[in-house]
Design a protein around this motif. Structure first.
Motif, PDB file in Angstrom:
ATOM      1  N   ILE A  16       0.975  -1.325   0.132  1.00 47.59           N
ATOM      2  CA  ILE A  16       0.063  -0.042  -0.042  1.00 47.59           C
ATOM      3  C   ILE A  16       0.800   1.377   0.079  1.00 47.59           C
ATOM      4  N   ALA A  17       0.446   2.242  -0.486  1.00 44.55           N
ATOM      5  CA  ALA A  17       0.954   3.651  -0.444  1.00 44.55           C
ATOM      6  C   ALA A  17       0.017   4.703  -0.294  1.00 44.55           C
ATOM      7  N   ALA A  18       0.216   5.642   0.242  1.00 42.24           N
ATOM      8  CA  ALA A  18      -0.793   6.717   0.785  1.00 42.24           C
ATOM      9  C   ALA A  18      -0.234   8.159   0.656  1.00 42.24           C
ATOM     10  N   LYS A  19      -0.883   9.151  -0.075  1.00 42.54           N
ATOM     11  CA  LYS A  19      -0.611  10.545   0.277  1.00 42.54           C
ATOM     12  C   LYS A  19      -2.144  11.077   0.638  1.00 42.54           C
ATOM     13  N   GLU A  20      -1.943  12.811   0.864  1.00 44.89           N
ATOM     14  CA  GLU A  20      -3.281  13.427   1.093  1.00 44.89           C
ATOM     15  C   GLU A  20      -4.448  12.994   0.246  1.00 44.89           C
ATOM     16  N   GLU A  21      -5.529  12.494   0.472  1.00 45.26           N
ATOM     17  CA  GLU A  21      -6.721  12.160  -0.129  1.00 45.26           C
ATOM     18  C   GLU A  21      -6.575  11.159  -1.257  1.00 45.26           C
ATOM     19  N   THR A  22      -5.475  10.254  -1.143  1.00 48.86           N
ATOM     20  CA  THR A  22      -5.298   9.143  -1.973  1.00 48.86           C
ATOM     21  C   THR A  22      -4.753   7.913  -1.507  1.00 48.86           C
ATOM     22  N   LEU A  23      -5.318   6.738  -1.712  1.00 48.54           N
ATOM     23  CA  LEU A  23      -4.702   5.501  -1.235  1.00 48.54           C
ATOM     24  C   LEU A  23      -4.475   4.441  -2.690  1.00 48.54           C
ATOM     25  N   ALA A  24      -3.446   4.061  -2.550  1.00 41.08           N
ATOM     26  CA  ALA A  24      -3.117   2.881  -3.799  1.00 41.08           C
ATOM     27  C   ALA A  24      -2.854   1.621  -2.843  1.00 41.08           C
ATOM     28  N   VAL A  25      -3.440   0.523  -3.238  1.00 41.17           N
ATOM     29  CA  VAL A  25      -3.653  -0.782  -2.884  1.00 41.17           C
ATOM     30  C   VAL A  25      -3.165  -1.759  -3.891  1.00 41.17           C
ATOM     31  N   GLY A  26      -1.958  -2.442  -3.811  1.00 44.13           N
ATOM     32  CA  GLY A  26      -1.632  -3.345  -4.784  1.00 44.13           C
ATOM     33  C   GLY A  26      -2.233  -4.697  -4.589  1.00 44.13           C
ATOM     34  N   CYS A  27      -2.440  -5.266  -5.658  1.00 39.45           N
ATOM     35  CA  CYS A  27      -2.985  -6.830  -5.492  1.00 39.45           C
ATOM     36  C   CYS A  27      -2.594  -7.438  -6.876  1.00 39.45           C
ATOM     37  N   GLN A  28      -1.313  -8.192  -6.533  1.00 41.76           N
ATOM     38  CA  GLN A  28      -0.310  -8.532  -7.665  1.00 41.76           C
ATOM     39  C   GLN A  28      -0.920  -9.749  -8.309  1.00 41.76           C
ATOM     40  N   LEU A  58      -5.703   0.273 -11.830  1.00 43.29           N
ATOM     41  CA  LEU A  58      -4.594   0.622 -12.857  1.00 43.29           C
ATOM     42  C   LEU A  58      -4.018  -0.682 -13.248  1.00 43.29           C
ATOM     43  N   SER A  59      -3.698  -1.087 -14.551  1.00 40.94           N
ATOM     44  CA  SER A  59      -3.032  -2.202 -14.927  1.00 40.94           C
ATOM     45  C   SER A  59      -2.233  -1.678 -15.872  1.00 40.94           C
ATOM     46  N   ALA A  60      -1.172  -2.749 -16.410  1.00 40.78           N
ATOM     47  CA  ALA A  60      -0.104  -2.206 -17.560  1.00 40.78           C
ATOM     48  C   ALA A  60       0.020  -3.390 -18.533  1.00 40.78           C
ATOM     49  N   PRO A  61      -0.384  -3.167 -19.660  1.00 35.79           N
ATOM     50  CA  PRO A  61      -0.352  -4.136 -20.867  1.00 35.79           C
ATOM     51  C   PRO A  61       1.227  -4.707 -20.791  1.00 35.79           C
ATOM     52  N   GLY A  62       1.538  -5.999 -20.810  1.00 35.03           N
ATOM     53  CA  GLY A  62       2.856  -6.728 -21.024  1.00 35.03           C
ATOM     54  C   GLY A  62       3.596  -6.850 -19.491  1.00 35.03           C
ATOM     55  N   VAL A  63       2.784  -6.594 -18.309  1.00 37.50           N
ATOM     56  CA  VAL A  63       3.292  -6.559 -17.095  1.00 37.50           C
ATOM     57  C   VAL A  63       2.330  -7.572 -16.193  1.00 37.50           C
ATOM     58  N   LEU A  64       2.850  -8.541 -15.751  1.00 37.03           N
ATOM     59  CA  LEU A  64       2.304  -9.652 -14.683  1.00 37.03           C
ATOM     60  C   LEU A  64       2.464  -8.976 -13.407  1.00 37.03           C
ATOM     61  N   PHE A  65       1.562  -9.365 -12.412  1.00 37.74           N
ATOM     62  CA  PHE A  65       1.910  -9.321 -10.955  1.00 37.74           C
ATOM     63  C   PHE A  65       1.912  -7.793 -10.545  1.00 37.74           C
ATOM     64  N   LEU A  66       1.194  -7.061 -11.312  1.00 41.19           N
ATOM     65  CA  LEU A  66       1.242  -5.582 -11.018  1.00 41.19           C
ATOM     66  C   LEU A  66       0.847  -5.369  -9.703  1.00 41.19           C
ATOM     67  N   GLY A  67       1.635  -4.378  -8.896  1.00 45.08           N
ATOM     68  CA  GLY A  67       1.084  -4.269  -7.450  1.00 45.08           C
ATOM     69  C   GLY A  67       1.926  -5.157  -6.439  1.00 45.08           C
ATOM     70  N   GLU A  68       3.184  -5.703  -6.870  1.00 42.20           N
ATOM     71  CA  GLU A  68       3.898  -6.559  -5.931  1.00 42.20           C
ATOM     72  C   GLU A  68       4.385  -5.569  -4.819  1.00 42.20           C
ATOM     73  N   GLN A  69       4.815  -4.052  -5.618  1.00 43.13           N
ATOM     74  CA  GLN A  69       5.194  -3.160  -4.529  1.00 43.13           C
ATOM     75  C   GLN A  69       4.559  -1.944  -5.057  1.00 43.13           C
ATOM     76  N   VAL A  70       4.369  -0.866  -4.460  1.00 40.79           N
ATOM     77  CA  VAL A  70       4.052   0.362  -4.725  1.00 40.79           C
ATOM     78  C   VAL A  70       4.413   1.420  -3.784  1.00 40.79           C
ATOM     79  N   ALA A  71       4.579   2.757  -4.695  1.00 46.32           N
ATOM     80  CA  ALA A  71       5.224   3.844  -3.785  1.00 46.32           C
ATOM     81  C   ALA A  71       4.515   5.055  -4.405  1.00 46.32           C
ATOM     82  N   MET A  72       4.279   5.896  -3.720  1.00 46.44           N
ATOM     83  CA  MET A  72       3.619   7.257  -4.253  1.00 46.44           C
ATOM     84  C   MET A  72       3.942   8.448  -3.453  1.00 46.44           C
ATOM     85  N   HIS A  73       4.156   9.512  -4.174  1.00 44.45           N
ATOM     86  CA  HIS A  73       4.496  10.913  -3.617  1.00 44.45           C
ATOM     87  C   HIS A  73       4.166  11.849  -4.580  1.00 44.45           C
TER      88      HIS A  73
END
Length: 754
Positions: A16-28, A58-73
């Motif tokens: 997970i990663a968080a900033k003001e009024e936004t939360l990102a949760v990975g699900c690989q 969010l997803s990305a073409p050509g990438v598997l297991f997206l969300g194993e790690q997340v970071a945000m700023h």
């Protein structure tokens, strides 16, 4: 997750990663798109009701297991995944679920957009990623290097990426295109024995510093790299700290924010959160000090720092806050440009001349009050503040000026002097010091003399805000008539000339609370006993005689303001309602309003009571009296009073939302809920009124309550009020009968005349 996979291996929330009024949760392991195990990052934002809801997947073409790690700023979000192409991985890293790519998303408006896929390589092979972090627009990706997941015998490698834009001095030529990042350096320690930490590198960036966990083959260590400016390169990592955890353990954690790095370690005997390691970037932030002369807080005033984009950060000084209150201000978004500082509502705040602040940029301090405006310019490249334009700056060193302790002699001006003045052209009024100091001698035992009875220390200090002062104003604190202080070893007396009227005198020790000044006393207006510091009293001048009123210590003002109950009048409209609220409706309304106010002003009321209901064509208008144990945050309360739309939405959701008992509240007739107004209310407590000071109607005199005695007998007071009411009714009845007889006699006379 439950929406795209129904088994426990979805790994929703693994990162997970968080900033003001936004939360990102990975699900690989979520299957949001083909192929299987594509992975996803779920973005959540608060809705109008204050609850978090899914904003984007969010997803990305050509990438598997997206969300194993997340970071945000700020506006950059990173998500690590596994490139699904057949391009070979680094040797011995052929694991099915090990990230080797980082997808960069950039927030534009309300949504994130994919910008780039970063793939750290060793030679021609991709490296396995163990950590990702981002600060501002600087990205760092940590890899295993040539190590394997089992041996941990090699050093970590940190790939540093900068954005190709003007801020970082890497603006590409040609037509503007979507933001891209480029690798500008690869970091690793110079010592080969500093090997990879088994618990993961936990790489973090804060300002111009980068840190990650490593080992010296014995204990977990912290490696630090620094840069001298935003677009400069980092130095080679060097070990700067020992977490004390044995290398075989994996219980050290490193993280950071805009100000400092934080480490957590678990040992055999205790769990420890280490002292924050503040970055050198904070040294270039603004040091701000808020001060109050009388030590009773800033009231409704606040210091406002406005960023170039219009963001406002507010700071205030309550009487429960340390005086002075010193803190650091660092830009939250690191945007270059002008940061404007001033006091908001300084004119509306009673006794606003007691407020002051100081700001330091580098080694220089700047002093201001409620009339001061200061601009500071933030340099994006070197990340520091420089002074800009200013208005109304105060001297950085106060001077001690003497005031006359004797009654001023009457001035006589001849006609020739007036003629001479008339022919001299433009003239200006002589200036007067705002804080004249006091000298010995005087006329003795005159009410006009303000005197320090037992000076044990110098009242005056050359440091701004550090002098003890007396201040005489109107009772409401809108106009300052006179102020003064005392000089070092000089016995303190000062003549105060005032016309007839009502006044307040306040004597405050300034920012030197707890010093020897606390035992100093003073006298004015003929007070028979010396008065201690941080005390005020009201007084009246009648025929040039002074009469003292109520004494109020600053501590009492703080207690009344911040400890006693606070009441709020709230009026709202229940659109569509056609009947009065039942007892269950009232209970639901009180509960819903309590939840809404908790979200909006940050404090839950202790109780609320419906004072009136009115049924109209638009619905039911309800008035409530809401009680708080103590006064809520003044800024939040002011924002709520100015704009009740957020609270209205929250209350509507509580009363008639999908999760409420909408069909039962007012029989399901309510279609909308609107808070019409909110204002502070006064609540009078009659339990301590001295009834002996009141008189009956027959006495033809009404007087206010005495403050000399107290009575807790409310029943006697109620009986007295009832007797007074009966007397009023009796008098009214007599007047009515008299008027009736008078009209009857008048009518009889008219008939006789006719």
């Amino acid at each position: 997750d439950g929406k795209h996979r129904l088994d426990s291996s979805a790994a929703f929330g693994e990162s997970i990663a968080a900033k003001e009024e936004t939360l990102a949760v990975g699900c690989q392991n979520c299957n949001t798109s083909a192929p299987i195990y594509s992975g996803a990052v779920y973005v959540y934002k608060p809705n109008k009701e204050g609850r978090w809801s899914e904003s984007q997947v969010l997803s990305a073409p050509g990438v598997l297991f997206l969300g194993e790690q997340v970071a945000m700023h700020n506006n950059v979000l990173l998500a690590a995944g596994d490139d699904s192409s057949t391009f070979s991985r680094a040797s011995l890293h052929n694991f099915e679920n090990v990230a080797n790519s980082v997808v960069v998303f950039e927030e534009k408006g309300p949504k994130f957009e994919q910008r780039q896929v970063l793939t750290p390589r060793a030679g021609g092979n991709r490296e396995s990623i163990t950590g990702v972090t981002v600060f501002d627009e600087t990205i760092a990706i940590t890899t295993m290097g040539s190590d394997t997941s089992a041996t941990f015998t090699q050093r970590d490698k940190v790939y540093v990426y900068y954005p190709m834009n003007k801020r970082y001095g890497l603006e590409p030529k040609g037509k503007p295109s979507p933001q891209q990042w480029t690798n500008i350096q690869i970091l690793t320690t110079d010592t080969s024995t500093y090997t990879r930490y088994a618990g993961g590198p936990h790489t973090s960036i804060s300002g111009n510093e980068l840190q990650y966990l490593t080992t010296d083959a014995t204990t977990a260590k912290i490696a630090k790299a620094t840069r001298t400016c935003q677009s400069c390169k980092f130095s080679a990592p060097a070990l700067t700290a020992d977490t004390g955890v044995a290398v075989a353990q994996t219980d050290s954690v490193l993280t950071s924010d805009a100000s400092a790095f934080y480490t957590f370690q678990r040992t055999a005997s205790a769990d420890l959160l280490d002292t924050p390691d503040f970055n050198n970037y904070e040294d270039k932030c603004l040091n701000i000090m808020l001060a109050d002369q009388y030590n009773d807080g800033w009231g409704i005033a606040s210091l406002v720092v406005s960023s170039p984009s219009g963001r406002e950060d507010r700071f205030t000084l309550q009487c429960t806050t340390e005086n002075p209150h010193l803190f650091k201000y660092c830009p939250s978004t690191f945007e270059g440009g002008k940061y404007h500082i001033h006091i908001d509502k300084g004119e509306e705040t009673p006794f606003g001349w007691e407020l002051s602040y100081q700001v330091a940029a580098g080694s220089s301090w700047y002093v201001g009050d409620r009339h001061t405006h200061i601009d500071f310019l933030w340099d994006e490249k070197y990340q520091d503040f420089h002074i800009g334009a200013s208005k109304g700056l105060l001297p950085q060193i106060d001077t001690c000026e003497i005031c006359d302790p004797n009654k001023p002699a009457a001035k006589h001006r001849s006609l020739s002097n007036l003629r001479s003045l008339h022919h001299k052209g433009q003239t200006s009024s002589p200036t007067m010091s705002q804080a004249p100091t006091l000298v010995s001698s005087g006329n003795g035992d005159m009410w006009n003399e303000f005197s320090i009875s037992t000076p044990t220390a110098a009242w005056f200090s050359s440091a701004p805000g550090a002098s003890a002062k007396f201040m005489i104003s109107d009772p409401k604190g809108k106009k300052l008539h006179r102020s003064g202080t005392g000089c070092y070893s000089v016995a303190s007396k000062c003549w105060v000339e005032l016309p007839d009227g009502d006044y307040t005198i306040r004597v405050g020790e300034g920012i030197r609370g707890g010093s020897t000044l606390s035992s100093d006393t003073w006298q004015f207006c003929g007070t028979s006993n010396p008065v201690v510091m941080n005390t005020a009293f009201e007084f009246s001048i009648v025929d040039q005689q002074c009469y003292v009123g109520v004494f109020t210590p600053a501590s009492y003002t703080c207690t009344k303001q911040y400890v006693s109950s606070f009441f709020l009048n709230v009026d709202l409209l229940l659109s569509g309602g056609a009947a009065s609220l039942s007892s269950s409706d009232s209970a639901n309304l009180n509960n819903g309003l309590s939840e809404a106010l908790l979200s909006v002003v940050g404090t839950a009321p202790t109780s609320s009571k419906i004072t009136s209901q009115k049924i109209g064509s638009d619905g039911v208008t309800v008035s409530l009296r809401v009680e708080f144990q103590s006064a809520p945050d003044l800024t939040a309360l002011d924002n709520f009073a100015r704009d009740t739309s957020s609270a209205s939405s929250l209350l509507k959701y509580e009363l008639i939302g999908s999760q409420s008992l909408a069909a039962k509240f007012l029989q399901g007739e309510v279609s909308g809920v609107t808070i019409l107004s909110a204002s502070a209310a006064e609540e009078h407590d009659f339990s301590s009124i001295d009834e002996s000071s009141f008189h009956t109607v027959a006495d033809h005199v009404w007087k206010t309550a005495s403050i000399e005695q107290e009575s807790n007998n409310f029943n006697e007071y109620a009986e007295y009020v009832a007797e007074g009411a009966y007397a009023v009714v009796a008098v009214a009845a007599v007047l009515a009968v008299s008027l009736f007889v008078k009209r009857a006699v008048s009518k009889t006379k008219e008939e006789v005349v006719a």
